[in-house]
Design a protein around this motif. Sequence first.
Motif, PDB file in Angstrom:
ATOM      1  N   ARG A  96      33.390  28.806  -6.642  1.00 57.77           N
ATOM      2  CA  ARG A  96      34.024  29.510  -5.539  1.00 57.77           C
ATOM      3  C   ARG A  96      33.441  29.035  -4.218  1.00 57.77           C
ATOM      4  O   ARG A  96      32.357  28.439  -4.184  1.00 57.77           O
ATOM      5  CB  ARG A  96      33.848  31.026  -5.693  1.00 57.77           C
ATOM      6  N   LEU A  97      34.142  29.322  -3.147  1.00 58.89           N
ATOM      7  CA  LEU A  97      33.708  28.950  -1.802  1.00 58.89           C
ATOM      8  C   LEU A  97      33.347  30.209  -1.032  1.00 58.89           C
ATOM      9  O   LEU A  97      34.156  31.139  -0.910  1.00 58.89           O
ATOM     10  CB  LEU A  97      34.823  28.208  -1.072  1.00 58.89           C
ATOM     11  N   LEU A  98      32.123  30.265  -0.523  1.00 56.79           N
ATOM     12  CA  LEU A  98      31.696  31.339   0.359  1.00 56.79           C
ATOM     13  C   LEU A  98      31.813  30.825   1.787  1.00 56.79           C
ATOM     14  O   LEU A  98      31.078  29.937   2.202  1.00 56.79           O
ATOM     15  CB  LEU A  98      30.250  31.739   0.056  1.00 56.79           C
ATOM     16  N   ARG A  99      32.778  31.386   2.520  1.00 56.78           N
ATOM     17  CA  ARG A  99      32.993  30.942   3.901  1.00 56.78           C
ATOM     18  C   ARG A  99      31.897  31.485   4.822  1.00 56.78           C
ATOM     19  O   ARG A  99      31.194  32.437   4.491  1.00 56.78           O
ATOM     20  CB  ARG A  99      34.357  31.435   4.394  1.00 56.78           C
ATOM     21  N   THR A 100      31.808  30.873   5.981  1.00 57.58           N
ATOM     22  CA  THR A 100      30.790  31.308   6.946  1.00 57.58           C
ATOM     23  C   THR A 100      31.086  32.699   7.508  1.00 57.58           C
ATOM     24  O   THR A 100      30.187  33.345   8.048  1.00 57.58           O
ATOM     25  CB  THR A 100      30.700  30.298   8.111  1.00 57.58           C
ATOM     26  N   ASP A 101      32.341  33.185   7.365  1.00 59.12           N
ATOM     27  CA  ASP A 101      32.654  34.542   7.826  1.00 59.12           C
ATOM     28  C   ASP A 101      32.372  35.584   6.748  1.00 59.12           C
ATOM     29  O   ASP A 101      32.627  36.780   6.941  1.00 59.12           O
ATOM     30  CB  ASP A 101      34.107  34.645   8.289  1.00 59.12           C
ATOM     31  N   GLY A 102      31.847  35.146   5.592  1.00 62.07           N
ATOM     32  CA  GLY A 102      31.498  36.071   4.525  1.00 62.07           C
ATOM     33  C   GLY A 102      32.555  36.238   3.460  1.00 62.07           C
ATOM     34  O   GLY A 102      32.273  36.795   2.393  1.00 62.07           O
ATOM     35  N   SER A 103      33.777  35.783   3.699  1.00 60.37           N
ATOM     36  CA  SER A 103      34.832  35.896   2.693  1.00 60.37           C
ATOM     37  C   SER A 103      34.660  34.819   1.626  1.00 60.37           C
ATOM     38  O   SER A 103      34.013  33.792   1.853  1.00 60.37           O
ATOM     39  CB  SER A 103      36.209  35.770   3.353  1.00 60.37           C
TER      40      SER A 103
END
Length: 390
Positions: A149-156
């Motif tokens: 999975r990808l954890l974006r820098t905005d937390g999503s």
Amino acid sequence: MKSAPSETEATRALREMFAAQAREVPVAQDLSGVTVRRARKLARRRAVLGGLAATVAFVLTITGIGVWRQWTAPVEQSDLAGSGRVEFEADAHQVPMGSGTAPLMVDLVLGNRLYDATNGTWRDLKGGADSGVVRTQSGWLVGGSTTLRLLRTDGSQVPLADAVDGWAVSADGSEVAVVRGETLQLDRLGRDGLQNLVTGAIPAGWRPIGFLATAVLLTSSDRSQFAVWRRDGTFDQADGLTQVYPSFQSDTFAVVPGSVGRPCLVRVSVSSGHLEREDAAGCHEFLERGAAHAVVSPNGQNLATPFDGGLWIINLARSVTAASANGAAAPVWIAACASDADAVPVWQDDATVITTFRGDLVACAVDGTQRAVQAPQGVPSGGRLVTIKR
């Protein structure tokens, strides 16, 4: 009349004397940095060209956070041409580790939390990270036991793949190789997820571990064999290699068996379309101890390899040149720093690699400077370093 001692006897006596001195060094831990924790010295004294002796020294001395470093110029190739044993030498000089400390510039994982060193904030991984965490321009790739999975820098978070047997990221973080069974899927990574580039078949039991230029580097499940997969569907296996290290370049370091307890570095390349061994790059016993944890710098020029007592930064081009001049040469190291033997170093950029030493972090630069890394307040020691691909 008693004859003068032989060179061998004199050398043995000198070695024993300094070995005894080394054993007298006090061992204690002081996190404010006053007491020596470990000394690791090495060098080899050998006669060359009918009596000329070449001497080198390598000494590591650590003082908690305020560590001191002792070492001389890199080992000359003839000095370790014999058994490769670690010995002591007399003419080492002491050099301070460096003034001040280095800031933390590498992210850390502690349990299910990630410390973002760029923003100085904690992030919830929201799930397991059994197969690793890698920082990219799009965010953090987080691998579960069978998921990605990808954890974006905005937390999503963005689910990327499931039923995954293995995954790897390109050197610049722009592409991801995912293996499911006998299928390899090569994707482009973006903020919104994966975009498929090409899919192909591979033999069962192979897993991606990185890239060599645009080719995917794979290993067998027991890591006894290595191969590359090219995006035209070509699968090319190479025999006789015990380690191959990913690199953004088409050529990289690999390890091959040498004499007992003394593996050898070689340069391998995929420039011909096949994974081929090209040049010898030196042999040394330390390669056996740190081979599984060694990592290539982002520019592909240097290899950081930990061992029992420190870490070497080995230069590929210089090692190949030295080995071509002397087949018994050792790899050419350009810097040496304190490190745990089982450390998994992470390059923060082309010039500096971060490693662990007895609960602390050490920044080791290719120019030979090492500094204690100062963790921000509230960041405990013992975190796992996050690989950077961007």
